[in-house]
Design a protein around this motif. Structure first.
Motif: not given
Length: 312
Positions: A177-180, A236-247, A220-226
């Motif tokens: 969870a910490r590194d998700a 795209a910036a939110g995607a990078r925040r949760v670990g996805y470089d490809d928006p 990851r998706l829970g954090r993206a929703k927040e």
């Protein structure tokens, strides 16, 4: 000698569609009579909070039961058990059924293959059973819904009370969870714990009832929703925040799992006030800072009431 109290309920079909229904509840202690051999058509959770006894499975295997412990009685499986006739035991039980039992079994909350489960503490489960017993009073207009909701809670409490569960949570799950939101593969997560991917799957499946990939994705998706709901960060910036470089990949994944693309989710959930703390310069438009979900802001103190003065 023994004391026993029990009540049985007959919920309607509409109540069964809620997922779980309580069919019976009982509190008893002492040198109780032996149960079985018998076979039931529903589930029963039997919590032994004091004393000891034995449990025998259909194939004749006998297991010693020492409190605190949980006995799982599952549909179609013959069981036979009883307390030590010299000392007796303290027992509480809940009979339940419903379509949600299949899902709880899949997630590992109900364990048909482990009929005797050692517990670290039975107090939490006993408290829930006591609430079910209280709700089961005759004339309660909320009887079936209230007791059914408590069965859901009981399964959660029993899962948390297992002797093989750390009170602080599973350390592997905590680390995942910490590194998700770091851009790491499941294999890389496994390597960080000195495990093979297969070993990590076993640990996470037992602790969380799902695969490591699904567990990480849910976080990851829970954090993206927040971020989408509480900030003005671009997708795209939110995607990078949760670990996805490809928006584009993130948007497809989000839409597949959530049922709508990120921009639509934001349109439905976005708040009028950006996330962050007013007056700090850290609002959503400036950088997308929002309180971390693990560290919510403390509640505000209630304003003191001023004394009322009558004026002449």
């Amino acid at each position: 000698m023994y004391d026993t109290w029990m009540r049985y309920l007959t919920p309607g079909q509409a109540h069964h569609r809620l997922g779980l229904v309580c069919l019976g509840v009982g509190l008893q202690h002492g040198c109780l009579p032996t149960v079985g051999p018998r076979t039931l058509d529903h589930h029963v959770a039997v919590v032994i909070s004091a004393g000891g006894g034995w449990f025998r499975t259909a194939d004749g295997r006998r297991t010693t039961v020492n409190a605190p412990a949980l006995l799982w009685l599952t549909p179609g499986v013959t069981h036979h058990y009883g307390p030590d006739p010299r000392t007796g035991w303290d027992e509480s039980f809940v009979d339940f059924a419903g379509p949600a039992t299949a899902t709880y079994t899949e997630l590992g909350y109900i364990e048909p293959d482990r009929p005797v489960v050692p517990l670290s503490d039975a107090a939490g489960a006993r408290a829930v059973v006591a609430r079910i017993a209280g709700a089961a009073r005759r004339g309660n207009p909320l009887l079936e819904v209230e007791t059914g909701a408590a069965v859901h809670e009981l399964l959660v409490v029993l899962r948390r009370s297992r002797a093989d569960t750390d009170a602080e949570g599973d350390p592997v799950l905590n680390a995942l969870a910490r590194d998700a939101c770091r851009p790491m593969s499941v294999a890389e997560h496994a390597a960080r714990h000195g495990m093979t991917p297969a070993a990590l799957r076993t640990v996470v499946r037992r602790a969380a009832g799902r695969s490591p990939k699904d567990y990480l994705l849910s976080i990851r998706l829970g954090r993206a929703k927040e971020l989408l709901a509480a900030t003005e960060l671009p997708v795209a910036a939110g995607a990078r925040r949760v670990g996805y470089d490809d928006p584009a990949y993130f948007s497809r994944l989000f839409a597949r799992r959530v049922g709508m693309p990120p921009v639509r989710f934001r349109a439905q959930q976005a708040r009028a006030v950006p996330g962050g703390v007013a007056g700090t310069g850290t609002g959503g438009a400036a950088g997308g800072d929002v309180p971390h979900p693990e560290h919510p802001p403390p509640p505000r103190s209630a304003p003191s009431k001023l004394p009322h003065h009558d004026h002449e």
